[in-house]
Design a protein around this motif. Structure first.
Motif, short mmCIF file in Angstrom:
data_model
loop_
_atom_site.label_atom_id
_atom_site.label_comp_id
_atom_site.label_asym_id
_atom_site.label_seq_id
_atom_site.Cartn_x
_atom_site.Cartn_y
_atom_site.Cartn_z
N THR A 71 10.64 6.40 -10.90
CA THR A 71 11.80 5.58 -10.57
C THR A 71 12.59 6.18 -9.41
O THR A 71 12.99 5.48 -8.48
N ARG A 72 12.82 7.49 -9.47
CA ARG A 72 13.58 8.13 -8.40
C ARG A 72 12.80 8.09 -7.09
O ARG A 72 13.38 7.86 -6.02
N ALA A 73 11.49 8.32 -7.15
CA ALA A 73 10.69 8.27 -5.93
C ALA A 73 10.70 6.87 -5.33
O ALA A 73 10.84 6.70 -4.11
N MET A 74 10.59 5.83 -6.18
CA MET A 74 10.65 4.47 -5.69
C MET A 74 12.02 4.14 -5.11
O MET A 74 12.14 3.40 -4.13
N ALA A 75 13.06 4.69 -5.72
CA ALA A 75 14.40 4.47 -5.20
C ALA A 75 14.56 5.09 -3.82
O ALA A 75 15.27 4.56 -2.96
N MET A 76 13.89 6.22 -3.57
CA MET A 76 13.92 6.83 -2.24
C MET A 76 13.31 5.88 -1.21
O MET A 76 13.85 5.70 -0.12
N VAL A 77 12.18 5.27 -1.56
CA VAL A 77 11.53 4.35 -0.64
C VAL A 77 12.37 3.09 -0.46
O VAL A 77 12.57 2.61 0.66
N SER A 107 26.46 -3.93 -1.43
CA SER A 107 25.56 -4.64 -2.35
C SER A 107 24.12 -4.61 -1.87
O SER A 107 23.19 -4.37 -2.66
N PHE A 108 23.92 -4.83 -0.58
CA PHE A 108 22.56 -4.85 -0.03
C PHE A 108 21.84 -3.52 -0.26
O PHE A 108 20.70 -3.49 -0.73
N ASN A 109 22.51 -2.42 0.03
CA ASN A 109 21.88 -1.11 -0.11
C ASN A 109 21.61 -0.75 -1.56
O ASN A 109 20.59 -0.13 -1.88
N ILE A 110 22.53 -1.12 -2.46
CA ILE A 110 22.30 -0.88 -3.88
C ILE A 110 21.06 -1.64 -4.35
O ILE A 110 20.18 -1.09 -5.04
N LEU A 111 20.95 -2.90 -3.96
CA LEU A 111 19.83 -3.72 -4.39
C LEU A 111 18.51 -3.25 -3.80
O LEU A 111 17.46 -3.30 -4.46
N GLU A 112 18.53 -2.78 -2.56
CA GLU A 112 17.30 -2.27 -1.95
C GLU A 112 16.82 -1.01 -2.65
O GLU A 112 15.62 -0.73 -2.68
N ALA A 113 17.73 -0.23 -3.21
CA ALA A 113 17.32 0.96 -3.94
C ALA A 113 16.88 0.64 -5.36
O ALA A 113 15.93 1.23 -5.87
N PRO A 170 12.91 -1.89 -6.13
CA PRO A 170 11.58 -1.29 -6.19
C PRO A 170 11.39 -0.38 -7.41
O PRO A 170 10.31 -0.33 -7.99
N SER A 171 12.45 0.35 -7.80
CA SER A 171 12.33 1.20 -8.97
C SER A 171 12.14 0.36 -10.23
O SER A 171 11.40 0.74 -11.14
N LEU A 172 12.79 -0.80 -10.29
CA LEU A 172 12.61 -1.68 -11.45
C LEU A 172 11.22 -2.27 -11.49
O LEU A 172 10.63 -2.45 -12.57
N VAL A 173 10.64 -2.58 -10.32
CA VAL A 173 9.26 -3.07 -10.29
C VAL A 173 8.32 -2.01 -10.84
O VAL A 173 7.41 -2.29 -11.64
N SER A 174 8.51 -0.75 -10.43
CA SER A 174 7.63 0.33 -10.89
C SER A 174 7.77 0.56 -12.39
O SER A 174 6.81 0.94 -13.05
N ALA A 219 0.83 -1.21 0.00
CA ALA A 219 0.00 0.00 0.00
C ALA A 219 0.87 1.26 0.00
O ALA A 219 0.54 2.26 -0.67
N ILE A 220 1.98 1.23 0.73
CA ILE A 220 2.86 2.40 0.77
C ILE A 220 3.50 2.64 -0.59
O ILE A 220 3.50 3.77 -1.10
N THR A 221 4.05 1.60 -1.19
CA THR A 221 4.70 1.78 -2.47
C THR A 221 3.69 2.13 -3.57
O THR A 221 4.00 2.89 -4.50
N ALA A 222 2.47 1.61 -3.48
CA ALA A 222 1.43 1.99 -4.43
C ALA A 222 1.06 3.46 -4.24
O ALA A 222 0.76 4.17 -5.22
N TRP A 223 1.08 3.93 -3.00
CA TRP A 223 0.80 5.34 -2.72
C TRP A 223 1.86 6.23 -3.37
O TRP A 223 1.55 7.29 -3.91
#
Length: 405
Positions: A147-153, A325-331, A334-338, A132-136
């Motif tokens: 993409t940038r907004a999703m990367a922030m999340v 690696s972990f932090n790069i992948l977490e950013a 989600p942007s790739l999903v969007s 729900a948060i990422t959809a928001w």
């Protein structure tokens, strides 16, 4: 200035600028996500050690289940709550989920038995609001800046985990495990206030969501690869932190309440080295290449960890590599999903993605705990490296499909 190559280079930069409203909404939602994830992550760095004060807390398998229990109920609830947020709005679903998260934290704070913690963590997982948060976020941003907004999340997850690594040992040392759970519940209350009073309203678009065919998401090859990736990433995270705290304490001679002295420099250095990589990826649009490189880094770091398990300095260096690696992948993910999901299926796509993440949390805690209890610490790292290698092969196959297409 009139050459076609110049505007082509400048146009993406203009599109990537967030409007003031988009910036405010993205920051508020990233903050909401970060604070909630902090409430979940605070338990991870020290629970395997601190749980020994609980009745039954010496059982590594039960500790692993307690650590990942919320992931199981999250996996069950992500898709229903993601679809509910499409129909009834993001805010009501998120508020209800946060109330469950707070209640579960209180249950954990009041128990002195590992089974009570498992019950409380299971309750926390019922408030599955990540989709729900990422959809928001997608609701309040234009496609060209999403993409940038999703990367922030997505990046807020890494930030939350980094803070938890430093704060968790301090909180347990000062207030005990029960005090840590009270802090977690207080963070849930803070999230509730952010959701109620800070994040702006956004259009729902329920008709498109209700007419969407789940098959278009569930069978989408690109989304399946990303779902597998986030499962692997959180499986690895939870499993290695079943054994990493005790290993660091043994090698460095630290007590549990001073583990922050190890985590802080590791996290700061990993962030300093990670930020340029994420910025370069965003500006050059090389998301898939960066993803493969980061996953390959996980494979190498985790495979080397058993060899370095007798050297404090070597383990610290490898942990820096792991968190880069972990932090790069977490950013990135989600942007790739969007970018990959169909525009009218974002609620469902993000629900499936977060379900895979939650399953990774549960499986990583449970399997990591069993491997630590019945095999060895080295086995946990090697199994994680093997899983990361499978992920690398899947990501590489996806890259080749994109090139051939």
């Amino acid at each position: 200035m009139s050459h076609s190559s110049v505007p082509a280079g400048r146009k993406p930069r203009a599109k990537l600028r967030l409007t003031p409203v988009e910036r405010k909404a993205s920051i508020a939602l990233a903050l909401l996500f970060a604070v909630r994830m902090l409430g979940l992550f605070l338990l991870t760095p020290v629970f395997a050690v601190a749980a020994q004060a609980l009745a039954g807390g010496s059982n590594a398998a039960k500790v692993g289940i307690a650590l990942g229990a919320y992931g199981l109920t999250q996996a069950i609830m992500q898709i229903p709550l993601g679809m509910a947020s499409d129909r009834f709005g993001r805010r009501p679903v998120i508020v209800g989920g946060l109330l469950l998260f707070i209640a579960g934290g209180v249950v954990c704070a009041l128990t002195d038995d590992i089974n009570g913690v498992i019950i409380g963590r299971t309750m926390q997982g019922l408030g599955a609001i990540s989709a729900a948060i990422t959809a928001w976020v997608a609701d309040v941003t234009r496609p060209e800046v999403r993409t940038r907004a999703m990367a922030m999340v997505g990046g807020s997850i890494g930030v939350s985990f980094a803070i938890s690594l430093v704060a968790s040992p301090l909180l347990v040392g000062s207030y005990g495990l029960s005090g840590l759970f009270w802090v977690i519940s207080a963070l849930g209350l803070l999230c509730l206030l952010i959701a109620l009073f800070v994040v702006p309203d956004a259009p729902q678009g329920p008709v498109a969501a209700m007419q969407a065919r789940p098959r278009e998401v569930l069978g989408h090859a690109g989304l399946l690869r990303l779902n597998f990736g986030v499962f692997c990433l959180h499986f690895i995270l939870m499993s290695i932190f079943i054994v990493a705290p005790a290993m660091l304490m043994r090698l460095g001679g630290y007590a549990s309440d001073s583990l922050w002295e190890i985590y802080l420099p590791i996290i700061l250095l990993s962030f300093v080295l990670m930020v340029p990589a994420v910025f370069y990826t965003e500006t050059r649009h090389i998301h898939h290449t960066s993803l493969q490189v980061a996953v390959a880094g996980l494979v190498v770091v985790l495979a080397l960890m058993p060899l370095a398990s007798q050297s404090f300095a070597a383990v610290a260096v490898l942990l820096v590599g792991f968190f880069i690696s972990f932090n790069i992948l977490e950013a990135l993910q989600p942007s790739l999903v969007s970018r990959t999901s169909p525009s009218d299926l974002k609620g469902l796509a993000l629900g499936v993605y977060n379900t895979a993440q939650s399953l990774g949390v549960f499986a990583g805690g449970a399997v990591g705990g069993m491997l630590a209890a019945y095999a060895s610490m080295q086995t946990v790292f090697l199994a994680s490296s093997a899983l990361a290698f499978c992920w690398f092969l899947v990501a590489r196959a996806g890259r080749q499909d994109n090139v051939s297409a």
